[in-house]
Design an enzyme around this catalytic site. Structure first.
Site, short mmCIF file in Angstrom:
data_model
loop_
_atom_site.label_atom_id
_atom_site.label_comp_id
_atom_site.label_asym_id
_atom_site.label_seq_id
_atom_site.Cartn_x
_atom_site.Cartn_y
_atom_site.Cartn_z
N ASP A 219 0.84 -1.19 0.00
CA ASP A 219 0.00 0.00 0.00
C ASP A 219 0.88 1.25 0.00
O ASP A 219 1.93 1.27 0.63
CB ASP A 219 -0.91 0.00 1.23
CG ASP A 219 -1.79 1.24 1.27
OD1 ASP A 219 -2.53 1.46 0.30
OD2 ASP A 219 -1.69 2.01 2.24
N HIS B 202 4.67 4.17 -3.44
CA HIS B 202 5.54 5.23 -3.92
C HIS B 202 5.98 6.19 -2.81
O HIS B 202 6.91 6.96 -3.00
CB HIS B 202 4.86 6.01 -5.05
CG HIS B 202 3.55 6.60 -4.65
ND1 HIS B 202 2.40 5.84 -4.56
CD2 HIS B 202 3.20 7.85 -4.27
CE1 HIS B 202 1.41 6.61 -4.15
NE2 HIS B 202 1.86 7.83 -3.96
N ASP C 141 -9.75 2.09 -5.46
CA ASP C 141 -9.54 3.53 -5.31
C ASP C 141 -10.21 4.33 -6.44
O ASP C 141 -10.34 5.55 -6.34
CB ASP C 141 -8.03 3.85 -5.34
CG ASP C 141 -7.33 3.32 -4.10
OD1 ASP C 141 -7.97 3.31 -3.03
OD2 ASP C 141 -6.16 2.92 -4.20
#
Length: 1539
Positions: free
Chosen positions: A532, A535, A633
């Site tokens: 999760d 980045h 998402d």
């Protein structure tokens, strides 16, 4: 262990300074990875390190080991040297190499297993469905809810985290990472991870489904108990004091929120309910008027000027300033650059300090007088005030950005249509999310400011996590140096605290231990993880924790979603973390065209792709994709597109050749986003008979579930059955056809999807769908499905269950005939050619939201022919066995294996099969094949095509003109076989074999012809290479790739041609080849001749040159084992001896020109090489030579009329030189030379009685290899040689010494009957000159005459004034222009190789060092010292101007870099290095390998598969050079032989 031809081997070339950390290399378990040296590392001592563990050892991130080099073909060069890894463990591994500092990563895919039988689940087979775990209810109910995934055809489930959630109830805000969420246990029950593990195992074994879950490393819930006990695990104001200004701003904004909520700003136009633009302006106004001035954030970055100046003054009064740098001028502002302000590490207001040393250096008083000291203090005060003001300006800019971000946040949350529209500002819905936790009762801002000095309090003010738009993902935005928090750029998650790991476990032991335990629990019970917020997770943290996970589960499947916006940055994460699949969103496509592009982008090779070899270069990859029709998402596709689009977009995703998937709710047509934060309802359970209106249960009638089951099954079948090729066709604006093709069976599945990106109720779709043309025979309709409306009332949101839209259902049929289809109107067959029929499909019900998929075969005849082709190709590789069909009536030409036919070919036959350039082929009335609109192939033989296909094949460049030409017609196919069938004997049989294969090839569909044509050619070519090597010496057979490439030059250059280039040999010579002349029909000799170079010197009278032939003969014929052919060439030229000379231009002997002084000495050197290299080679001396010109002035004699043994011909050559040769060329004038002046036709060569040197020539001719004659009238150089090299050219003296020494040795052994030669001296007196005496004279004369010592008092130096380079050997001795003797050229290195005894070792080494420094280029040797006034390194034969030194290529040998002398230079270096000891020799071997690596690279990349005649300066391409030159190849091969 796989057999070598089946094992997949990838080769990674490593090059100096090549950092590939942003390049992705993906490999599979079972592959072998070989590291090989690129050109700039060959010859160097390169050590490759990797952290890939030894078998049986645990992987450790920082544990590197050295890989051993393998030398499969000996150590003469580095072209085949490699070190390798046998890849058996999944993960990310690093490699680096010491020399030239380069490195990178490799990512090895995991192998996943499912089912009771533990069968492999390929990554491309994955169909995943995401579940929000909190919506699953009690663990007892999970199976009923998860069964929806099983019955919908998914084979993997993704659970959001199963741990205890934080108080926000967000799926990703975890309060306790270690414990299974207690809400999954009913009253009286307490389920644990072991119970979850049992469920996961049941799903794997009984349902054939794997399970993965998230790991959240970046944050924890703000209400986590452990973060209160261990606040050091977050970014607080004690361990991160740089955040203090941001915290002050955050509290000020909170107090502003409270005041706005209480309505205290209504009078200033800012009510609690923010509804329009003017309210936003009021927010800005309040910030600048009330908030910023109150908190004065700039003070955290400033210093107290008065205190600093006072301290400075005290230092000056104490005399501590630096007198040594006292200025004569008064201090000026230009000195201020050196002033250092030290930022207070604790960030107190006015806490910054002045670096006093920098102040004392910058502001220096003229003297210690009070006036000068005050002046200095004044300047300092002024500067410090400026610096404080600078900080004020910087903070002003930060505050502007903060105001923009605050207003932007308010717009999204309160005004935007796509935002949550939170309503009036309140403490529950503040103006903006708080950036820091504040675990205390509300107090005033002033009171809060006093807390800043209480570390026991400030350690609990923890920074929240979030994300920053457009930020560098490799930078941690909470660390010092980042201003994200003070500029309010963080899109903040107010429920989660950002975790602070530091650089390693030692920086925060509790956090690392806690997260490692969390990771190990997850890896123990789940098959994979989703990273999760990947980045934003510090790379070193994720790297270490995933290492811990893989220690528990080696084949851990790792997925992540990255928002870096850059593929190169994505690769950094994939490489470092070993990510198996990157999540890609179909929702990112704005239209069907873009969605089709994504299908094409994320996997599969093109339809009709080439068959790749098992051993091939490792190519950069893109990350493996997990292509999802929607992620949890994403916004809801039904809201963004339409409900009807769910099915066709899903179908397009399912046709992608990669992992695919969806999120629970998509298939049930849930018409809103299922919020990971706010959703608390349960998923419905599975019931096959659930009615469409049911909310608590779903079944096949719900949404598109029935269609998804069919699509998931199709997706998985396509992968398991090898449908690895993909073609995407944009039929029209809404219709996309995706083809998946199996390259071995040639079955295809074509899915036609009509998307509905707009709602059909509000958008007018075209009722006419264009017809489709599907090549082949449609076997069945795999599925046809449409989304249709039904009467069931509209959607009503259920309070307890996440329900979908009941008003849509699916019509679906599977595995029906074309006739049963309701979507297709009619299907007609149109023939496109003898082997291809195409079905035209017209549609009647391909409405928006429809899908139809066809299974297509080739038509039966083409299917059978493709199978037969594969059957014959399987003799070369087992990879063709699948889909092969035995031939019932094999044509005669195919009844013998190709290798058997090839074994009958001679090397001369192989020259025709593989090579023959355009002019050679034109002699036979043909030419090279020309591709219309492109260019001609370099060779008519197979190499012409193989060179082009080598570039096309790895990139599957099916749009290349050659592929287009193959698809358009059979011309090229026929050309390849017909040119061979026209020949006779074994070559014709190979041609017939190809013709028979091509007869089958012509009957496969045209789109498959390029790949099968290539497969046939590759098989034929590799078989031909095997046959070639078997006919050569053991040096070649056991040699490296480089050695074999060079040896191919022998096949390239040595051929027979329509007219034999060599004059006939004596009929008494054995093993001379004969044939029936294609011109006269009579029996004639057909000896191989050596072309000087291609394409310019390959045919007719310009093919054979004495000098070129004998410089190249040792390398291309003796070392390759072509001894009989070498003997024949030696004897043929011997027959043309005239005036004691061997011809320069042979012209079949009848048009020979005897205008060179060196060819005869190269010929003698070759006879010596033959005698020493070949077993019983001295027998050649007794071979009969049929003389064409037994006397100088006779006409050509009939073969056999005058014959004598070779030793007599040798004796004649030596005797004539001792006597002195002087004659005028026959037919002197423009008839034989357009440019030569009259004096140039006078040929002179003799032995100088004073020195023994062979000397000759004049300033109007050029008798050595540097033979450029001026041609320009403009420049007035016509008829003037650029490099006459008259006198005694150094290489001729070396070759003379070699020959004379050899005949002395032969005579001593009784193998040569002459010990000297009789000559007539002045007055006709006959004198015997002994060879032994001549040998000694040369030995004694050489160094005194040729060595340039540079000593002005050297008694041997006749012209000390002409010396401009010392420590070299002269290029000639006694030239008519004395300065020419002193020019530095590479010719002395030739003498060093053939007669090393002439040189003293130290002097030879010194001269070689000068040559290396001044003459050595990337591929060749400069032909003239670059310091010479006439040096010019660029050869342009077309240039005609008034420059004497350049016009019409006058500088041919005045600088351009010729390749063949490099061979002699390197051999000389090796010889003398060995004399100087082991260390020098080792260094020289390194140099030699490094130089030769560039030749290897050129050879590999050259479409001619050769080395050029010359290059321009610094290795630049010269368009006037031969592309491949015999002596260039030969002398490089000789170096490798010496190594």
């Amino acid at each position: 262990m796989l057999p070598q031809h089946l094992k997949q081997i990838r080769v990674l070339m490593i090059n100096a300074k090549e950092n590939l950390e942003r390049t992705l290399f993906r490999l599979e378990q079972g592959f072998e990875l070989q590291f090989r040296l690129g050109p700039n590392l060959q010859g160097r001592r390169v050590v490759v390190h990797t952290n890939y563990p030894l078998e049986g050892q645990q992987f450790k991130q920082n544990n590197f080991r050295v890989l051993e080099w393998s030398y499969p073909t000996g150590r003469e060069d580095d072209s085949d040297k490699f070190c390798c890894l046998d890849l058996k463990i999944a993960g990310s591994y690093q490699y680096y190499f010491g020399y030239g500092s380069g490195g990178g990563y490799i990512v090895v895919d995991p192998v996943l297993h499912v089912g009771a039988d533990n069968r492999i689940l390929p990554l491309d087979c994955i169909s995943i469905q995401t579940y929000l775990s909190k919506c699953l209810g009690h663990l007892d109910d999970w199976l009923d809810r998860l069964r929806v995934a099983k019955e919908s055809g998914y084979n993997m489930i993704h659970f959001t985290p199963l741990q205890t959630l934080g108080e926000s109830r967000s799926c990703y805000s975890l309060a306790d990472q270690l414990n299974f969420n207690p809400e999954f246990s009913p009253d009286g029950q307490s389920y644990t991870w072991a119970d979850v593990g049992a469920l996961v195992e049941k799903l794997k074994k009984e349902w054939n489904m794997l399970c993965i879950t998230d790991v959240v490393y970046n944050h924890t819930a703000a209400n986590s108990v452990w973060i209160k006990e261990h606040p050091e695990c977050g970014y607080n104001l004690v361990n991160s004091p740089h955040l203090r200004p941001a915290w002050v701003l955050d509290r000020a904004i909170w107090h502003l929120t409270c005041r706005v909520a209480e309505g205290r700003y209504e009078s200033e136009g800012l009510p609690a309910d923010i509804t329009n633009e003017s309210h936003l302006d009021a927010i800005r106004s309040v910030l600048w008027k009330d908030v910023y001035p109150q908190i004065k954030l700039w003070e955290f970055y400033q210093l107290k000027v008065d205190d600093a100046v006072e301290q400075f003054r005290t230092q000056l009064l104490n005399g501590l300033y630096c007198r040594s740098i006292r200025k004569t001028l008064r201090p000026m502002k230009c000195c201020f650059k050196g002033l250092n302000i030290i930022q207070d590490p604790n960030y107190h207001r006015y806490g910054n300090t002045l670096d006093m040393d920098s102040a004392l250096e910058t502001f220096v008083p003229h003297s210690s007088s009070p006036q000068h000291i005050e002046e200095c203090c004044h300047w300092l005060r002024q500067k410090l005030n400026e610096l404080n003001e600078e900080q004020h300006t910087i903070m002003h800019q930060h505050q502007e950005q903060a105001a923009n971000c605050i207003v932007g946040n308010v717009v999204y949350e309160h005004l935007a249509d796509h935002g949550p529209k939170l309503g009036p500002v309140s403490r529950e819905n503040p103006l903006v999310t708080r950036y820091f936790t504040f675990p205390y009762q509300d107090i005033t801002l002033e009171q809060e400011m006093q807390l800043l000095d209480q570390p026991d309090k400030t350690c609990h003010f923890l920074a929240h996590n979030g994300w920053v738009m457009g930020d560098d993902p490799l930078r941690n935005f909470a660390e010092p140096g980042s201003n994200v928090y003070v500029r309010r750029e963080l899109v903040c998650w107010g429920d989660s605290v950002k975790l602070r790991y530091g650089n390693g476990p030692e920086d925060c032991p509790y956090l690392w231990a806690h997260m490692q335990e969390y990771t190990e629990i997850t890896a123990k019970y789940f098959h994979g993880v989703r990273l999760d917020n990947c980045h934003s997770t510090p790379l070193h943290v994720a790297e270490a924790l995933l290492g811990a996970a893989r220690a528990v589960r080696p084949n851990l499947y790792v997925i992540a979603e990255l928002f870096t916006g850059s593929e190169l940055l994505d690769n950094v994460f994939v490489n470092r973390l070993g990510i198996s699949s990157l999540i890609r969103e179909a929702m990112s496509a704005g239209d069907s065209h873009e969605e089709g592009r994504l299908v094409h982008r994320y996997g599969g090779e093109p339809v009709g792709a080439f068959v790749q070899p098992s051993l091939r270069p490792l190519m950069p990859a893109i990350a493996h994709a997990m292509f999802l029709d929607v992620t949890h998402d994403n916004e809801c596709p039904i809201q963004l597109r339409s409900a009807l689009d769910s099915l066709p977009s899903s179908a397009m995703v399912s046709m992608a050749c990669c992992a695919t998937g969806s999120t629970r709710g998509y298939d049930e047509l849930v018409p809103h986003q299922i919020s990971v934060v706010k959703e608390e309802r349960f998923y419905p359970k599975w019931s096959p008979s659930a009615p469409p209106t049911s909310t608590g249960e779903v079944g096949f009638q719900t949404g598109i579930i029935a269609g998804k089951l069919a699509l998931n099954k199709l997706h998985q079948d396509l992968v398991s059955q090898g449908f690895i090729q993909v073609f995407v066709d944009q039929v029209d604006a809404d219709v996309v056809a995706v083809t998946r093709h199996c390259p071995s069976t040639h079955q295809s599945v074509v899915a036609v999807c009509r998307t509905a990106f707009q709602n059909p109720k509000t958008h007018q779709y075209d009722t006419n769908v264009p017809p489709m043309f599907i090549p082949g025979k449609i076997e069945e309709v795999v599925l046809e499905a449409r989304t249709v409306e039904r009467l069931s009332g509209g959607y009503k949101r259920d309070d307890k269950y996440i329900n979908g839209m009941p008003e849509y259902t699916m019509e679906i049929k599977e595995h029906i005939s074309l006739q049963e289809s309701t979507v297709v109107k009619q299907a007609g067959v149109t023939s496109k050619g003898p082997s291809e029929f195409v079905q035209e499909i017209t549609f009647q019900k391909l409405t928006p939201g429809s899908v139809i998929a066809f299974r297509v075969s080739l038509d039966p005849n083409a299917q059978k022919v493709a199978g037969v082709l594969r059957y014959y190709l399987s003799q070369f590789s087992p990879k063709y066995r699948r889909g092969s069909v035995a031939d019932e009536n094999p044509p005669e030409a195919l009844q013998k294996p190709l290798a058997q036919l090839m074994s009958k070919l001679t090397l001369a036959d192989l020259n025709v099969l593989l090579f023959c350039c355009d002019s050679e082929e034109q002699e036979d009335g043909g030419g090279c094949y020309s591709i219309p609109g492109w260019e001609s192939l370099k060779y008519a033989g197979l190499q012409g095509l193989m060179s082009v296909l080598a570039d096309i094949r790895p990139n599957n460049d099916l749009g290349h003109p050659v592929c287009a030409n193959l698809r358009q017609g059979d011309w090229l196919i026929d050309f390849v076989s017909n040119r061979l069938i026209r020949r006779e004997g074994p070559l014709a049989q190979v041609g017939q074999w190809l013709g028979a294969m091509f007869n089958y090839l012509k009957h496969v569909p045209r789109y498959l012809i390029p790949c099968y044509f290539d497969a046939i050619l590759v098989s034929t070519y590799t078989t031909a290479l095997d046959a070639t090597h078997k006919l050569m010496s053991s040096f070649i057979q056991n040699g490296s790739s480089f050695v074999r490439y060079l040896a191919l030059g022998s096949v390239q250059m040595c051929g027979v041609g329509r007219v034999p280039a060599l004059p006939p040999l004596s009929t008494k010579v054995e093993d001379v080849p004969y044939r029936i002349s294609p011109i006269t029909g009579q029996k004639e000799q057909c000896c191989v001749s050596l072309a000087a170079g291609l394409p310019h010197f390959s045919s007719g009278i310009f093919r054979c040159w004495g000098r070129d032939t004998f410089i190249a003969l040792r390398g291309l014929m003796l070392l390759t084992g072509r001894h009989i052919e070498a003997r024949n060439i030696i004897l043929a030229f011997a027959g043309t001896l005239r005036h004691g000379l061997i011809p320069n231009l042979l012209g079949e002997g009848r048009c020979a020109r005897y205008n060179c002084r060196d060819a005869v000495w190269w010929w003698l050197q070759c006879i010596q090489d033959y005698a020493t290299h070949v077993a019983q080679g001295h027998e050649i001396l007794r071979c009969p030579v049929t003389r064409m010109y037994p006397t100088d002035d006779c006409e050509p004699m009939t073969p056999g009329e005058v014959e004598q043994p070779l030793y007599d011909v040798i004796q004649e050559a030596l005797q004539r030189h001792l006597q002195g040769i002087s004659f005028r060329e026959r037919n002197a004038g423009r008839k034989i030379d357009m440019h030569m002046t009259d004096e140039g036709f006078n040929v002179l060569a003799k032995v100088d009685p004073a020195t023994g040197f062979v000397t000759g020539g004049n300033r109007f001719n050029c008798g050595t290899w540097m033979d450029k004659m001026g041609e320009s009238d403009k420049a007035k150089n016509r008829g003037m040689p650029a490099t006459p090299r008259d006198g005694a050219a150094v290489e001729i003296v070396g070759l003379t010494k070699s020959a004379v020494r050899w005949v002395v040795e032969l005579h001593a052994k009784g193998l040569f009957p002459y010990d000297g030669a009789k000559v007539n001296r002045d007055g006709g007196k006959e004198v015997l000159i002994s060879y032994s005496q001549w040998n000694q004279q040369l030995q004694q004369s050489f160094e005194p005459a040729y060595w340039v010592s540079g000593d002005p008092h050297d008694p041997n130096e006749k012209h000390p004034d002409l010396v401009h380079k010392k420590g070299i050997y002269k290029d000639s001795y006694g030239a008519s222009s004395a300065w020419c003797d002193y020019q530095l050229r590479p010719n002395f290195t030739i003498a060093m190789v053939v007669s090393p005894e002439l040189f003293t070792v130290e002097r030879a080494w010194e001269a070689l060092e000068v040559a290396e420094k001044k003459l050595l280029g990337p591929l060749g040797m400069k032909t003239l010292d670059p310091d010479d006034m006439v040096y010019c390194g660029v050869y342009d034969n077309a240039l005609d101007n008034d420059n004497y030194n350049l016009a019409k290529g006058f500088n041919y040998h005045q600088g351009p870099e010729w390749l063949w002398p490099v061979g002699y230079f390197l051999r000389a270096k090796l010889y003398f290095a060995e004399k100087l000891g082991a260390e020098t020799y080792a260094q020289t071997v390194t140099l030699v390998k490094n130089v030769l690596s560039r030749h290897y690279t050129h050879l590999e990349r050259s479409p001619w598969k050769g080395l050029p005649e010359l290059t321009n300066e610094n290795g630049q391409y010269c368009p006037f050079s031969c592309e491949t030159q015999a002596w260039s190849l030969a002398t490089v091969l000789e170096v490798l032989y010496d190594l």
